[in-house]
Design a protein around this motif. Structure first.
Motif, PDB file in Angstrom:
ATOM      1  N   TRP A   1       0.652  -1.245   0.108  1.00 13.81           N
ATOM      2  CA  TRP A   1      -0.079  -0.118   0.113  1.00 13.81           C
ATOM      3  C   TRP A   1       0.973   1.265  -0.145  1.00 13.81           C
ATOM      4  CZ3 TRP A   1      -4.404  -1.239   4.359  1.00 13.81           C
ATOM      5  CH2 TRP A   1      -5.088  -2.190   3.592  1.00 13.81           C
ATOM      6  N   LYS A   2       2.046   0.837   0.330  1.00 14.77           N
ATOM      7  CA  LYS A   2       3.011   2.306   0.346  1.00 14.77           C
ATOM      8  C   LYS A   2       2.390   3.388   1.277  1.00 14.77           C
ATOM      9  CE  LYS A   2       4.460   1.211  -4.247  1.00 14.77           C
ATOM     10  NZ  LYS A   2       5.010   1.605  -5.390  1.00 14.77           N
ATOM     11  N   LEU A   3       2.745   4.576   0.864  1.00 16.21           N
ATOM     12  CA  LEU A   3       2.421   5.799   1.795  1.00 16.21           C
ATOM     13  C   LEU A   3       1.005   6.364   1.176  1.00 16.21           C
ATOM     14  CD1 LEU A   3       3.083   7.771   3.902  1.00 16.21           C
ATOM     15  CD2 LEU A   3       4.265   9.028   1.881  1.00 16.21           C
TER      16      LEU A   3
ATOM     17  N   GLY B   1      14.451  -4.256   1.183  1.00 13.76           N
ATOM     18  CA  GLY B   1      15.101  -3.567   0.040  1.00 13.76           C
ATOM     19  C   GLY B   1      14.166  -3.147  -1.109  1.00 13.76           C
ATOM     20  N   HIS B   2      12.860  -2.765  -0.827  1.00 15.76           N
ATOM     21  CA  HIS B   2      12.066  -2.389  -1.744  1.00 15.76           C
ATOM     22  C   HIS B   2      12.835  -1.367  -2.343  1.00 15.76           C
ATOM     23  CE1 HIS B   2       9.054  -0.145  -3.991  1.00 15.76           C
ATOM     24  NE2 HIS B   2       8.285  -1.186  -4.020  1.00 15.76           N
ATOM     25  N   SER B   3      12.744  -0.934  -3.920  1.00 15.38           N
ATOM     26  CA  SER B   3      13.604  -0.064  -4.712  1.00 15.38           C
ATOM     27  C   SER B   3      13.476   1.364  -4.379  1.00 15.38           C
ATOM     28  CB  SER B   3      13.234  -0.381  -6.167  1.00 15.38           C
ATOM     29  OG  SER B   3      11.995   0.072  -6.496  1.00 15.38           O
TER      30      SER B   3
ATOM     31  N   TYR C   1      11.177 -10.124  -7.542  1.00 15.23           N
ATOM     32  CA  TYR C   1      11.986  -9.463  -8.588  1.00 15.23           C
ATOM     33  C   TYR C   1      11.080  -8.220  -9.204  1.00 15.23           C
ATOM     34  CZ  TYR C   1      13.768  -8.085 -13.413  1.00 15.23           C
ATOM     35  OH  TYR C   1      14.352  -7.232 -14.592  1.00 15.23           O
ATOM     36  N   GLU C   2      11.592  -7.107  -9.061  1.00 13.77           N
ATOM     37  CA  GLU C   2      10.970  -5.886  -9.277  1.00 13.77           C
ATOM     38  C   GLU C   2      11.861  -5.171 -10.181  1.00 13.77           C
ATOM     39  OE1 GLU C   2       7.552  -4.835  -6.675  1.00 13.77           O
ATOM     40  OE2 GLU C   2       9.261  -4.262  -5.541  1.00 13.77           O
ATOM     41  N   PRO C   3      11.809  -5.203 -11.621  1.00  9.19           N
ATOM     42  CA  PRO C   3      12.435  -3.974 -12.474  1.00  9.19           C
ATOM     43  C   PRO C   3      12.188  -2.629 -11.959  1.00  9.19           C
ATOM     44  CG  PRO C   3      10.962  -5.384 -13.628  1.00  9.19           C
ATOM     45  CD  PRO C   3      10.972  -6.038 -12.475  1.00  9.19           C
TER      46      PRO C   3
ATOM     47  N   ALA D   1       9.812  -0.621 -14.203  1.00 16.22           N
ATOM     48  CA  ALA D   1       8.406  -0.948 -14.211  1.00 16.22           C
ATOM     49  C   ALA D   1       7.680  -0.724 -13.170  1.00 16.22           C
ATOM     50  CB  ALA D   1       8.495  -2.542 -14.554  1.00 16.22           C
ATOM     51  N   ILE D   2       8.289  -0.221 -12.084  1.00 18.55           N
ATOM     52  CA  ILE D   2       7.173  -0.087 -10.712  1.00 18.55           C
ATOM     53  C   ILE D   2       6.653   1.465 -10.828  1.00 18.55           C
ATOM     54  CG2 ILE D   2       7.498   0.384  -8.419  1.00 18.55           C
ATOM     55  CD1 ILE D   2       9.947  -1.389  -8.458  1.00 18.55           C
ATOM     56  N   GLY D   3       5.405   1.493 -10.870  1.00 14.74           N
ATOM     57  CA  GLY D   3       4.620   2.504 -10.743  1.00 14.74           C
ATOM     58  C   GLY D   3       4.588   3.243 -12.188  1.00 14.74           C
ATOM     59  N   THR D   4       5.166   2.720 -13.275  1.00 15.13           N
ATOM     60  CA  THR D   4       5.336   3.270 -14.451  1.00 15.13           C
ATOM     61  C   THR D   4       4.026   3.108 -15.499  1.00 15.13           C
ATOM     62  OG1 THR D   4       6.912   1.677 -15.298  1.00 15.13           O
ATOM     63  CG2 THR D   4       7.897   3.670 -13.956  1.00 15.13           C
TER      64      THR D   4
ATOM     65  N   GLY E   1       7.247  -8.251  -9.772  1.00 17.26           N
ATOM     66  CA  GLY E   1       6.511  -6.999  -9.287  1.00 17.26           C
ATOM     67  C   GLY E   1       6.691  -5.703 -10.235  1.00 17.26           C
ATOM     68  N   GLY E   2       5.946  -4.874 -10.540  1.00 17.91           N
ATOM     69  CA  GLY E   2       5.995  -3.895 -11.648  1.00 17.91           C
ATOM     70  C   GLY E   2       4.841  -3.908 -12.527  1.00 17.91           C
ATOM     71  N   SER E   3       3.793  -2.833 -12.097  1.00 18.18           N
ATOM     72  CA  SER E   3       2.763  -2.461 -12.804  1.00 18.18           C
ATOM     73  C   SER E   3       2.072  -3.595 -13.277  1.00 18.18           C
ATOM     74  CB  SER E   3       3.132  -1.769 -14.082  1.00 18.18           C
ATOM     75  OG  SER E   3       4.010  -0.663 -13.867  1.00 18.18           O
ATOM     76  N   VAL E   4       1.972  -4.571 -12.418  1.00 16.94           N
ATOM     77  CA  VAL E   4       1.021  -5.929 -12.665  1.00 16.94           C
ATOM     78  C   VAL E   4      -0.407  -5.375 -12.457  1.00 16.94           C
ATOM     79  CG1 VAL E   4       0.097  -8.378 -11.752  1.00 16.94           C
ATOM     80  CG2 VAL E   4       2.460  -7.549 -11.766  1.00 16.94           C
TER      81      VAL E   4
ATOM     82  N   GLY F   1       3.005 -12.516  -7.350  1.00 14.56           N
ATOM     83  CA  GLY F   1       3.231 -10.920  -7.795  1.00 14.56           C
ATOM     84  C   GLY F   1       3.366 -10.036  -6.401  1.00 14.56           C
ATOM     85  N   LEU F   2       4.090  -9.067  -6.428  1.00 12.89           N
ATOM     86  CA  LEU F   2       4.320  -7.887  -5.337  1.00 12.89           C
ATOM     87  C   LEU F   2       3.371  -6.696  -6.130  1.00 12.89           C
ATOM     88  CD1 LEU F   2       4.816  -6.349  -2.649  1.00 12.89           C
ATOM     89  CD2 LEU F   2       7.156  -6.282  -3.589  1.00 12.89           C
ATOM     90  N   ILE F   3       2.459  -6.310  -5.638  1.00 12.03           N
ATOM     91  CA  ILE F   3       1.594  -5.451  -6.522  1.00 12.03           C
ATOM     92  C   ILE F   3       1.400  -4.180  -5.712  1.00 12.03           C
ATOM     93  CG2 ILE F   3      -1.006  -5.188  -7.724  1.00 12.03           C
ATOM     94  CD1 ILE F   3       0.619  -7.940  -8.238  1.00 12.03           C
ATOM     95  N   GLY F   4       1.840  -2.940  -6.401  1.00 13.99           N
ATOM     96  CA  GLY F   4       1.681  -1.708  -5.905  1.00 13.99           C
ATOM     97  C   GLY F   4       0.227  -1.035  -6.178  1.00 13.99           C
ATOM     98  N   GLY F   5       0.114  -0.249  -6.974  1.00 16.48           N
ATOM     99  CA  GLY F   5      -0.791   0.420  -7.491  1.00 16.48           C
ATOM    100  C   GLY F   5      -2.251  -0.241  -7.276  1.00 16.48           C
ATOM    101  N   ALA F   6      -2.265  -1.268  -8.030  1.00 18.12           N
ATOM    102  CA  ALA F   6      -3.551  -2.323  -8.462  1.00 18.12           C
ATOM    103  C   ALA F   6      -4.063  -2.812  -7.199  1.00 18.12           C
ATOM    104  CB  ALA F   6      -3.478  -3.355  -9.372  1.00 18.12           C
TER     105      ALA F   6
END
Ligand code: PEP
Length: 248
Positions: free
Chosen positions: A10-12, A93-95, A165-167, A170-173, A209-212, A229-234
């Protein structure tokens, strides 16, 4: 056969009320016996979400953990504290931690060790920037990021962790690695571990992880070395997150 795993980061984002509503909506969409679904929520909401999801299949994680056990480290949160708040997982170690807050390979390895000391599964995030990919150093970056943890914790410790593995590009882009690009690096990671222990390599879950999104999850998760997957925005939308989970 490895258990698949889908984790939301969920980040911030969100208020207490929004976080609780999101956790409840995700938990309501699960059936008893569902496994492998986790939300990594802001520290200050961990206890509230812990209460909200108890007796549901949804598990809890943190977005970081201190690299020290206790002491004069103002602003840090220890693995023991996270354990008390019901965390089964901790991202390390999240990017965004590496690039904005100075987390180094060494401090990430120390965080990994701290989490495991408390029985929390560390989720080691690794991946290259666009510049590194374009200069053909992706595998060298992976070697360094993974190598620092293996050097400190030993390859056996990798069995009791998750690798994401999160290029970075590809994160949030909105730019997702192609299924083949992701599989290539996942296979490399597994082979790297297998060179030290085939048994560990066979067991460790490696997430992408990366824009899944719901629209691309199924194809990504179908790759042989991708275990979820590790999912941010979605992950901030219960329906999207549940659809991604159901794509494993
Ligand atoms: C992440 O933050 O780990 C991530 C993968 O974010 P997003 O899904 O938004 O790219």
């Amino acid at each position: 056969m490895r258990q698949s795993l889908v984790m939301g980061n969920w980040k911030l984002n969100g208020s207490r009320a929004e976080g609780l509503a999101l956790a409840n909506a995700i938990a309501t969409g699960l059936r008893p016996g569902n496994k492998g679904i986790v939300v990594c929520v802001p520290y200050v909401y961990l206890s509230d979400v812990q209460d909200a999801i108890k007796d549901t299949p949804l598990a809890l994680g943190s977005q970081n953990v201190a690299d020290q056990e206790s002491g004069a480290y103002t602003g840090e949160i220890s693995a023991a504290m996270l354990k008390e708040c019901g965390c089964a997982y901790a991202l390390v170690g999240h990017s965004e931690r590496r690039s904005y807050y100075g987390d180094t390979n060494e401090s990430v390895a120390a965080r990994f060790v701290q989490a495991q000391k408390e029985g929390i599964t560390p989720v080691l995030c690794i991946g290259e920037t666009l510049e590194e990919r374009e200069s053909d150093t992706t595998f060298a970056v992976i070697d360094e990021q993974l190598g620092a943890v293996i050097d400190l914790a030993g390859v056996e410790a990798i069995e009791f962790s998750v690798i994401a593995y999160e290029p970075v590009w590809a994160i949030g882009t909105g730019k997702v690695a192609s299924d083949q690009q992701a599989q290539e690096v996942h296979k490399y990671i597994r082979e790297k571990i297998a060179a030290k222990s085939q048994a560990v390599a066979d067991k460790v879950q490696i997430l992408y992880g990366g824009s899944v999104k719901p629209s691309n999850a199924k194809a990504i998760f179908a790759m042989p070395d991708i275990d979820g997957g590790l999912i941010g925005g979605a992950s901030l939308d219960a329906e999207s997150f549940l659809t991604i989970y159901q794509s494993t």
